[in-house]
Write a protein that holds these residues in place. Structure first.
Motif, PDB file in Angstrom:
ATOM      1  N   THR A  68       0.834  -1.202   0.000  1.00 30.22           N
ATOM      2  CA  THR A  68       0.000   0.000   0.000  1.00 30.22           C
ATOM      3  C   THR A  68       0.867   1.248   0.000  1.00 30.22           C
ATOM      4  O   THR A  68       0.625   2.185  -0.760  1.00 30.22           O
ATOM      5  CB  THR A  68      -0.944  -0.001   1.221  1.00 30.22           C
ATOM      6  OG1 THR A  68      -1.777  -1.158   1.150  1.00 30.22           O
ATOM      7  CG2 THR A  68      -1.798   1.246   1.257  1.00 30.22           C
ATOM      8  N   ARG A  69       1.892   1.272   0.838  1.00 29.57           N
ATOM      9  CA  ARG A  69       2.760   2.458   0.925  1.00 29.57           C
ATOM     10  C   ARG A  69       3.595   2.621  -0.335  1.00 29.57           C
ATOM     11  O   ARG A  69       3.782   3.742  -0.821  1.00 29.57           O
ATOM     12  CB  ARG A  69       3.661   2.364   2.166  1.00 29.57           C
ATOM     13  CG  ARG A  69       4.511   3.587   2.407  1.00 29.57           C
ATOM     14  CD  ARG A  69       3.645   4.823   2.622  1.00 29.57           C
ATOM     15  NE  ARG A  69       4.451   6.005   2.803  1.00 29.57           N
ATOM     16  CZ  ARG A  69       4.792   6.849   1.807  1.00 29.57           C
ATOM     17  NH1 ARG A  69       4.360   6.640   0.582  1.00 29.57           N
ATOM     18  NH2 ARG A  69       5.535   7.897   2.066  1.00 29.57           N
ATOM     19  N   SER A 122       2.744   1.882  -3.305  1.00 27.82           N
ATOM     20  CA  SER A 122       1.889   2.378  -4.394  1.00 27.82           C
ATOM     21  C   SER A 122       1.720   3.893  -4.347  1.00 27.82           C
ATOM     22  O   SER A 122       1.345   4.502  -5.349  1.00 27.82           O
ATOM     23  CB  SER A 122       0.532   1.688  -4.360  1.00 27.82           C
ATOM     24  OG  SER A 122      -0.212   2.101  -3.228  1.00 27.82           O
ATOM     25  N   SER A 123       2.017   4.518  -3.217  1.00 25.09           N
ATOM     26  CA  SER A 123       1.823   5.963  -3.107  1.00 25.09           C
ATOM     27  C   SER A 123       3.125   6.746  -2.900  1.00 25.09           C
ATOM     28  O   SER A 123       3.082   7.960  -2.734  1.00 25.09           O
ATOM     29  CB  SER A 123       0.859   6.274  -1.955  1.00 25.09           C
ATOM     30  OG  SER A 123       1.446   5.916  -0.712  1.00 25.09           O
ATOM     31  N   ILE A 124       4.259   6.065  -2.928  1.00 23.97           N
ATOM     32  CA  ILE A 124       5.526   6.758  -2.667  1.00 23.97           C
ATOM     33  C   ILE A 124       5.901   7.644  -3.856  1.00 23.97           C
ATOM     34  O   ILE A 124       5.743   7.252  -5.013  1.00 23.97           O
ATOM     35  CB  ILE A 124       6.659   5.761  -2.318  1.00 23.97           C
ATOM     36  CG1 ILE A 124       7.868   6.509  -1.755  1.00 23.97           C
ATOM     37  CG2 ILE A 124       7.012   4.891  -3.496  1.00 23.97           C
ATOM     38  CD1 ILE A 124       8.928   5.598  -1.161  1.00 23.97           C
ATOM     39  N   GLU A 125       6.353   8.841  -3.548  1.00 27.09           N
ATOM     40  CA  GLU A 125       6.769   9.808  -4.565  1.00 27.09           C
ATOM     41  C   GLU A 125       8.295   9.824  -4.647  1.00 27.09           C
ATOM     42  O   GLU A 125       8.983   9.445  -3.700  1.00 27.09           O
ATOM     43  CB  GLU A 125       6.275  11.209  -4.184  1.00 27.09           C
ATOM     44  CG  GLU A 125       4.771  11.334  -4.038  1.00 27.09           C
ATOM     45  CD  GLU A 125       4.043  11.420  -5.357  1.00 27.09           C
ATOM     46  OE1 GLU A 125       4.669  11.853  -6.348  1.00 27.09           O
ATOM     47  OE2 GLU A 125       2.863  11.055  -5.401  1.00 27.09           O
ATOM     48  N   GLU A 154      10.967  10.453  -1.667  1.00 24.45           N
ATOM     49  CA  GLU A 154      10.390  10.093  -0.372  1.00 24.45           C
ATOM     50  C   GLU A 154      11.031   8.813   0.169  1.00 24.45           C
ATOM     51  O   GLU A 154      11.516   7.979  -0.582  1.00 24.45           O
ATOM     52  CB  GLU A 154       8.880   9.857  -0.481  1.00 24.45           C
ATOM     53  CG  GLU A 154       8.063  11.097  -0.611  1.00 24.45           C
ATOM     54  CD  GLU A 154       6.570  10.800  -0.583  1.00 24.45           C
ATOM     55  OE1 GLU A 154       5.832  11.715  -0.233  1.00 24.45           O
ATOM     56  OE2 GLU A 154       6.147   9.673  -0.926  1.00 24.45           O
TER      57      GLU A 154
END
Length: 78
Positions: free
Chosen positions: A26-27, A29-32, A35
């Motif tokens: 989950t994390r 999939s959203s890491i930029e 980061e």
């Protein structure tokens, strides 16, 4: 403070597999770009599955056993 990137820390202490792996996915999939995050895990089975997931991703990562049976998984996106 501008310019400082606080490390996002995800506590998986007491979570058994597959919960830490799901949190990792989950994390991820959203890491930029630029980061980082850290997960604290105390289940060896989860560490092996997390390693399998991380090896498939284009991320920098490190797994350290900081105490007997406690790991810190640090993940960064280039």
């Amino acid at each position: 403070m501008e310019g400082l990137n606080a490390l996002d820390k995800i506590d998986c202490f007491g979570d058994i597999c597959p919960v830490p792996v799901i949190k990792l996915q989950t994390r991820i999939s959203s890491i930029e770009e630029g980061e980082s995050f850290m997960m604290v895990v105390d289940h060896s089975c989860a560490i092996e599955h997390m390693r399998e997931v991380l090896m498939k991703e284009d991320l920098d990562w490190e797994i350290d056993e900081v105490m007997n049976g406690v790991w810190e998984v640090t993940v960064s996106k280039r």
